[in-house]
Scaffold this motif. Structure first.
Motif, PDB file in Angstrom:
ATOM      1  N   ALA A 129      -4.820   7.866   4.622  1.00  0.00           N
ATOM      2  CA  ALA A 129      -4.076   6.726   5.161  1.00  0.00           C
ATOM      3  C   ALA A 129      -4.629   5.408   4.626  1.00  0.00           C
ATOM      4  CB  ALA A 129      -4.137   6.748   6.687  1.00  0.00           C
ATOM      5  N   PHE A 130      -5.956   5.284   4.585  1.00  0.00           N
ATOM      6  CA  PHE A 130      -6.565   4.041   4.101  1.00  0.00           C
ATOM      7  C   PHE A 130      -6.178   3.778   2.647  1.00  0.00           C
ATOM      8  CE2 PHE A 130     -10.103   1.933   1.888  1.00  0.00           C
ATOM      9  CZ  PHE A 130     -10.141   0.739   2.575  1.00  0.00           C
ATOM     10  N   TRP A 131      -6.324   4.779   1.792  1.00  0.00           N
ATOM     11  CA  TRP A 131      -6.044   4.570   0.376  1.00  0.00           C
ATOM     12  C   TRP A 131      -4.542   4.468   0.112  1.00  0.00           C
ATOM     13  CZ3 TRP A 131      -9.316   2.658  -2.821  1.00  0.00           C
ATOM     14  CH2 TRP A 131     -10.682   2.823  -2.596  1.00  0.00           C
ATOM     15  N   ALA A 132      -3.726   5.048   0.969  1.00  0.00           N
ATOM     16  CA  ALA A 132      -2.279   4.875   0.832  1.00  0.00           C
ATOM     17  C   ALA A 132      -1.882   3.429   1.099  1.00  0.00           C
ATOM     18  CB  ALA A 132      -1.550   5.818   1.795  1.00  0.00           C
ATOM     19  N   VAL A 133      -2.495   2.836   2.114  1.00  0.00           N
ATOM     20  CA  VAL A 133      -2.225   1.426   2.422  1.00  0.00           C
ATOM     21  C   VAL A 133      -2.713   0.532   1.285  1.00  0.00           C
ATOM     22  CG1 VAL A 133      -2.835  -0.477   3.966  1.00  0.00           C
ATOM     23  CG2 VAL A 133      -2.225   1.756   4.913  1.00  0.00           C
ATOM     24  N   VAL A 134      -3.898   0.837   0.761  1.00  0.00           N
ATOM     25  CA  VAL A 134      -4.428   0.063  -0.362  1.00  0.00           C
ATOM     26  C   VAL A 134      -3.503   0.190  -1.574  1.00  0.00           C
ATOM     27  CG1 VAL A 134      -6.329  -0.118  -2.020  1.00  0.00           C
ATOM     28  CG2 VAL A 134      -6.814   0.217   0.416  1.00  0.00           C
ATOM     29  N   GLY A 135      -3.048   1.419  -1.840  1.00  0.00           N
ATOM     30  CA  GLY A 135      -2.159   1.625  -2.975  1.00  0.00           C
ATOM     31  C   GLY A 135      -0.814   0.951  -2.798  1.00  0.00           C
ATOM     32  N   ALA A 136      -0.330   0.889  -1.550  1.00  0.00           N
ATOM     33  CA  ALA A 136       0.967   0.256  -1.299  1.00  0.00           C
ATOM     34  C   ALA A 136       0.964  -1.214  -1.693  1.00  0.00           C
ATOM     35  CB  ALA A 136       1.332   0.410   0.180  1.00  0.00           C
ATOM     36  N   ALA A 137      -0.195  -1.858  -1.577  1.00  0.00           N
ATOM     37  CA  ALA A 137      -0.283  -3.277  -1.926  1.00  0.00           C
ATOM     38  C   ALA A 137       0.021  -3.514  -3.401  1.00  0.00           C
ATOM     39  CB  ALA A 137      -1.668  -3.817  -1.577  1.00  0.00           C
ATOM     40  N   SER A 138      -0.310  -2.543  -4.252  1.00  0.00           N
ATOM     41  CA  SER A 138      -0.042  -2.691  -5.682  1.00  0.00           C
ATOM     42  C   SER A 138       1.451  -2.632  -5.992  1.00  0.00           C
ATOM     43  CB  SER A 138      -0.783  -1.612  -6.479  1.00  0.00           C
ATOM     44  OG  SER A 138      -0.331  -0.315  -6.108  1.00  0.00           O
ATOM     45  N   PHE A 139       2.263  -2.149  -5.034  1.00  0.00           N
ATOM     46  CA  PHE A 139       3.715  -2.105  -5.196  1.00  0.00           C
ATOM     47  C   PHE A 139       4.387  -3.232  -4.409  1.00  0.00           C
ATOM     48  CE2 PHE A 139       2.301   2.257  -5.913  1.00  0.00           C
ATOM     49  CZ  PHE A 139       2.933   2.562  -7.126  1.00  0.00           C
ATOM     50  N   GLY A 140       3.566  -4.191  -3.981  1.00  0.00           N
ATOM     51  CA  GLY A 140       4.115  -5.332  -3.267  1.00  0.00           C
ATOM     52  C   GLY A 140       4.339  -5.110  -1.795  1.00  0.00           C
ATOM     53  N   ILE A 141       3.864  -3.987  -1.261  1.00  0.00           N
ATOM     54  CA  ILE A 141       4.011  -3.695   0.170  1.00  0.00           C
ATOM     55  C   ILE A 141       2.695  -4.046   0.867  1.00  0.00           C
ATOM     56  CG2 ILE A 141       4.552  -1.949   1.897  1.00  0.00           C
ATOM     57  CD1 ILE A 141       5.944  -0.344  -0.293  1.00  0.00           C
ATOM     58  N   GLU A 142       2.671  -5.186   1.525  1.00  0.00           N
ATOM     59  CA  GLU A 142       1.456  -5.648   2.177  1.00  0.00           C
ATOM     60  C   GLU A 142       1.390  -5.128   3.613  1.00  0.00           C
ATOM     61  OE1 GLU A 142      -1.019  -7.197   0.882  1.00  0.00           O
ATOM     62  OE2 GLU A 142      -0.156  -7.634  -1.088  1.00  0.00           O
ATOM     63  N   LEU A 143       0.380  -4.355   3.896  1.00  0.00           N
ATOM     64  CA  LEU A 143       0.136  -3.832   5.248  1.00  0.00           C
ATOM     65  C   LEU A 143      -1.277  -4.237   5.669  1.00  0.00           C
ATOM     66  CD1 LEU A 143       1.627  -0.257   4.658  1.00  0.00           C
ATOM     67  CD2 LEU A 143       2.735  -2.152   5.868  1.00  0.00           C
ATOM     68  N   SER A 144      -1.505  -5.539   5.665  1.00  0.00           N
ATOM     69  CA  SER A 144      -2.865  -6.041   5.872  1.00  0.00           C
ATOM     70  C   SER A 144      -3.425  -5.670   7.234  1.00  0.00           C
ATOM     71  CB  SER A 144      -2.902  -7.566   5.693  1.00  0.00           C
ATOM     72  OG  SER A 144      -1.963  -8.194   6.557  1.00  0.00           O
ATOM     73  N   LEU A 145      -2.602  -5.737   8.292  1.00  0.00           N
ATOM     74  CA  LEU A 145      -3.110  -5.393   9.621  1.00  0.00           C
ATOM     75  C   LEU A 145      -3.492  -3.919   9.699  1.00  0.00           C
ATOM     76  CD1 LEU A 145      -0.708  -7.395  11.982  1.00  0.00           C
ATOM     77  CD2 LEU A 145      -3.082  -7.920  11.391  1.00  0.00           C
ATOM     78  N   VAL A 146      -2.708  -3.077   9.037  1.00  0.00           N
ATOM     79  CA  VAL A 146      -3.030  -1.649   9.023  1.00  0.00           C
ATOM     80  C   VAL A 146      -4.329  -1.416   8.256  1.00  0.00           C
ATOM     81  CG1 VAL A 146      -2.235   0.650   8.365  1.00  0.00           C
ATOM     82  CG2 VAL A 146      -0.593  -1.062   9.160  1.00  0.00           C
ATOM     83  N   GLN A 147      -4.493  -2.121   7.120  1.00  0.00           N
ATOM     84  CA  GLN A 147      -5.742  -1.991   6.373  1.00  0.00           C
ATOM     85  C   GLN A 147      -6.921  -2.490   7.198  1.00  0.00           C
ATOM     86  OE1 GLN A 147      -5.843  -3.878   2.497  1.00  0.00           O
ATOM     87  NE2 GLN A 147      -8.078  -3.739   2.377  1.00  0.00           N
ATOM     88  N   ASN A 148      -6.718  -3.588   7.940  1.00  0.00           N
ATOM     89  CA  ASN A 148      -7.774  -4.103   8.811  1.00  0.00           C
ATOM     90  C   ASN A 148      -8.241  -3.021   9.783  1.00  0.00           C
ATOM     91  OD1 ASN A 148      -6.210  -7.396   9.216  1.00  0.00           O
ATOM     92  ND2 ASN A 148      -7.371  -6.555   7.518  1.00  0.00           N
ATOM     93  N   ALA A 149      -7.251  -2.402  10.471  1.00  0.00           N
ATOM     94  CA  ALA A 149      -7.579  -1.414  11.502  1.00  0.00           C
ATOM     95  C   ALA A 149      -8.207  -0.162  10.901  1.00  0.00           C
ATOM     96  CB  ALA A 149      -6.323  -1.050  12.287  1.00  0.00           C
ATOM     97  N   LEU A 150      -7.596   0.366   9.838  1.00  0.00           N
ATOM     98  CA  LEU A 150      -8.135   1.582   9.225  1.00  0.00           C
ATOM     99  C   LEU A 150      -9.511   1.322   8.615  1.00  0.00           C
ATOM    100  CD1 LEU A 150      -4.942   3.001   7.450  1.00  0.00           C
ATOM    101  CD2 LEU A 150      -6.046   3.876   9.521  1.00  0.00           C
ATOM    102  N   GLY A 151      -9.686   0.147   8.032  1.00  0.00           N
ATOM    103  CA  GLY A 151     -10.982  -0.188   7.453  1.00  0.00           C
ATOM    104  C   GLY A 151     -12.082  -0.265   8.497  1.00  0.00           C
ATOM    105  N   VAL A 152     -11.769  -0.847   9.651  1.00  0.00           N
ATOM    106  CA  VAL A 152     -12.762  -0.942  10.726  1.00  0.00           C
ATOM    107  C   VAL A 152     -13.146   0.453  11.216  1.00  0.00           C
ATOM    108  CG1 VAL A 152     -13.119  -1.670  13.110  1.00  0.00           C
ATOM    109  CG2 VAL A 152     -12.111  -3.260  11.468  1.00  0.00           C
TER     110      VAL A 152
END
Length: 743
Positions: free
Chosen positions: A47-70
């Motif tokens: 899930a974490f790396w999927a969110v990170v990868g989504a950013a490279s396609f212009g899909i910003e899920l910063s809050l999700v990355q915040n939560a998963l990263g924590v």
């Protein structure tokens, strides 16, 4: 004894946790097989790396990355490491403490290891996103595979909640949310009514905790109250709040810019305490959370685990009610929440973890020695002063334990504290000498100054920030009331320590209470440190010493109250309430230390930043910081800045002494009237200017009067303004003085 009132009759059965509301209620067991752990960890990483990868396609899920990263950083490493420990720790709250402790030590070690190794392979910025995230993910993946291979599983015990209990739990969890909303409202609108609602609500929660809450919710209540109280102050403004934290924040910013941890970076102590000097950078990089918010929000929540640890460390020995009251006492001391958590506060998490390990039976924790040493490393990596205080306390506790064993003929099994004292003491000296060589010299200088302070104390002269100076310099009924409450509560803690030592030496049931003796031997040196701070400060201050030792002494406060009530009941057979009066005093302490009571009588204090947006304090707005940064950015040489003492702390985060040639000088001191400045900049914070008439013509030295500001403006050139701060330039060759000898 009723759960709400308490009496000396209940105090007589103090060895019985049930008498203190320690009933466990219905417990639900959650069994996590090795397969379940592997699936959970794998899902988290995917899930974490999927969110990170989504950013490279212009899909910003910063809050999700915040939560998963924590979750990835705070829980995953520690949980996986705990799987490899043979233990019987299964209470979900206690497990969480161990997990977070292991994770923080892991992150501190990782930040240093990658900084030392990766540059050898051409990676010059190891503290950047990909190197850090891949390293943490790889380690978690390896640990997951190993735990699956070794068939490691875990059992967690979670209290079952009836519908009413569930509603209470939901209400408690709303307290930190309400604190955050109230702080946001103060920041954007300057409105404080919601903050008053929050603080009064917390006071009520504290007051009715024992009568209204089931004991199984005590740990949640402690966390919720602590998190709310810490956040209500720390979320004010966008910058970190406090004094030393300004330098801490600057150092971590420098670390982020360099992308690598270095021993002795900037000749500052923060390179030697990576839990607060490097781990915040790791969180910011991996999660994408702004660095200031990592300190203000995430570290506040981590610090809120400390009183939870206090509760768990003492509940089996002194009972759930006493442990709850002691945890509240720790939370409501003003230094616990008057600034953003930094080295002193975060170090207390490892102090309480070390305490938990020490008093846990070897049957439940066979590997006590090395687990305690890991948490000891976390302490060394968090704060040097707290480390030395704990090491000395462990050594004294070992000696006291040996004396007790010689007197009673019983084996306390307390030799482990001597081992810890030697191991941690040696590790601390070696580590600090290696990473910050100047620290040893600084410690020696402080120790060399203690005889001078003692001589001054014997001569009737109180040292600055000593307990004696706090008593002498304070004025006003509210201040004296606050001081009296603190002194009474700590006196009760002292009585609690003495009572446990007395019971251990002379009571017939001492064989059933070895843990109480162990805790008392640790508390005695803490009391000695606190007593010494009344006369000498050791560059620490009585207020900070009070905070450091409170993590051990706080639970002895209700024990002392129970001892007095028991004595009174023995002399005269009456039923004396215990818990409600103590909780009432703690609720009063909350209202005093948060400024609510001061405002109610029309005597506001500068520390109530959560109640008055215009108060002059150690909380700085973006516009105020911009003024300081303008000076640093536009100066071609070493600037000299004159400002008040409170604003001077802000400059520690802009031009700290260890990193800059700039000089920040107090424009006003308490031993001279008026102001004084020479060639250089004069920084005037709008909130620092007051009407002298409001203070009978003598405002404190950290304020400037309107006439003093006018004198500055007449004799200098205004070179910058942000609306909330003005910067003036004086290029004259003569020193200017105003308000002295008719000037």
């Amino acid at each position: 004894m009723t759960s709400g009132g308490g009496s000396f009759r209940g105090a007589r059965s103090m060895a019985d946790p049930e008498a203190f509301g320690g009933g466990s209620g219905t417990i639900h067991e959650i069994r996590l097989s090795c397969r379940a752990v592997a699936v959970s960890m794998g899902s988290l990483l995917v899930a974490f790396w999927a969110v990170v990868g989504a950013a490279s396609f212009g899909i910003e899920l910063s809050l999700v990355q915040n939560a998963l990263g924590v979750v990835l950083l705070t829980l995953a490493p520690g949980f996986l490491l705990l799987l490899f420990v043979d233990h019987g720790i299964d209470d979900v709250g206690e497990v969480l403490l161990y997990v977070v402790g292991f994770s923080l030590v892991f992150l501190a070690a990782t930040s240093m290891v990658v900084s030392l190794l990766y540059p050898l392979f051409g990676i010059d910025d190891p503290l950047s996103f990909l190197p850090l995230s891949l390293t943490v993910s790889a380690v978690c993946l390896v640990l997951t595979v190993l735990s699956y291979w070794r068939d490691r599983s875990v059992v967690l015990r979670v209290p079952s909640l009836a519908p009413r209990d569930g509603k209470i739990a939901a209400f408690l969890l709303c307290l930190p949310v309400l604190a955050a909303i109230a702080a946001h409202r103060m920041n954007v609108a300057g409105s404080n009514w919601l903050m008053y609602v929050f603080l009064l609500l917390v006071a009520v929660v504290v007051l009715v905790s024992i009568s209204a809450l089931p004991p199984k919710l005590y740990p949640l209540a402690v966390f919720a109250v602590a998190a709310g109280i810490f956040l209500h102050r720390n979320l004010i403004t966008n910058a970190v709040v406090g004094s030393d934290i300004q330098v801490n924040y600057f150092f971590v910013q420098l670390l982020l810019e360099n992308g690598v941890w270095e021993a002795g970076l900037g000749d500052d102590v923060y390179s030697s305490i990576p839990v607060v000097g490097a781990v915040p950078a790791v969180y910011s990089v991996v999660t994408g959370i702004d660095l200031a918010l990592v300190f203000k929000l995430l570290f506040s929540l981590l610090f809120a685990l400390v009183p939870v640890g206090v509760y768990y460390a003492f509940k089996d020995t002194f009972g759930a009610n006493a442990a709850l009251v002691g945890a509240y006492f720790f939370v409501l001391y003003f230094r616990a929440f008057n600034g953003t958590p930094g080295k002193t506060r975060i170090a207390q998490l490892f102090v309480v973890l070390l305490l938990l390990v020490l008093i846990t039976d070897r049957d439940r924790l066979p590997g006590k020695e090395w687990i305690g040493f890991v948490f000891g490393l976390g302490l060394v990596f968090s704060h040097y002063t707290t480390t030395y205080i704990v090491v000395i306390s462990l050594a004294v506790a070992y000696v006291l334990g040996r004396i007790y064993e010689a007197y009673s003929g019983e084996d306390l099994g307390w030799g482990i504290v001597g081992t810890y004292a030697v191991a941690l003491g040696g590790t601390a000296i070696g580590w600090y000498a290696l990473t910050t060589p100047g620290m040893i010299e600084s410690v020696a200088t402080v120790l060399a100054g203690i005889p001078t302070e003692l001589y001054a104390a014997l001569s009737g002269e109180a040292s600055h920030r000593s307990g004696a100076s706090a008593v002498e310099e304070g004025s006003g009924i509210m201040y004296l009331l606050t001081l009296l409450v603190h002194m009474v509560l700590m006196a009760l803690a002292g009585i609690g320590v003495v009572s446990q030592a007395f019971v251990g030496l002379f009571s017939a049931d001492r064989r059933q209470r070895p843990e109480a003796i162990k805790l008392a031997t640790l508390a005695v040196p803490m009391l000695m440190f606190l007593g010494a701070s009344y006369f000498v400060t050791g560059n620490l201050g009585a207020d900070r010493m009070y905070q450091i030792v409170l993590v051990v002494l706080a639970p002895f406060m209700p024990v002392g109250a129970l001892a007095l009530v028991g004595l009174a009941g023995a002399i005269r057979d009456i039923d004396i309430p215990v818990w409600r009066p103590i909780l009432g005093v703690l609720a009063l302490l909350l209202l005093l230390n948060t400024g609510v009571a001061y405002n109610a009588v029309g005597a506001p204090v500068t520390s109530d930043i959560a109640l008055d947006k215009d108060t002059h304090s150690l909380a700085y707005t973006d516009a105020e910081i911009d003024g300081g940064e303008w000076i640093d950015d536009t100066s071609t040489d070493a600037p000299v800045v004159y400002t008040d003492s409170y604003t001077g702390e802000m400059f520690r985060g802009i031009v700290p002494e260890s990193y800059s040639d700039a000089s920040v000088i107090q424009i006003k001191v308490d031993w001279k009237p008026g102001i004084e400045f020479s060639e250089g900049y004069v920084y005037v914070r709008a909130r620092a200017v007051v009407d002298a008439a409001a203070y009978d013509g003598e405002p404190p030295q950290y304020y400037l009067t309107e006439s003093e500001r006018a004198a500055i403006e007449r004799s200098t050139n205004k070179v910058y303004t942000s609306g909330e701060a003005d910067v003036f330039r004086y290029d004259g060759t003569e020193t200017r003085e105003f308000g002295r000898d008719g000037a």
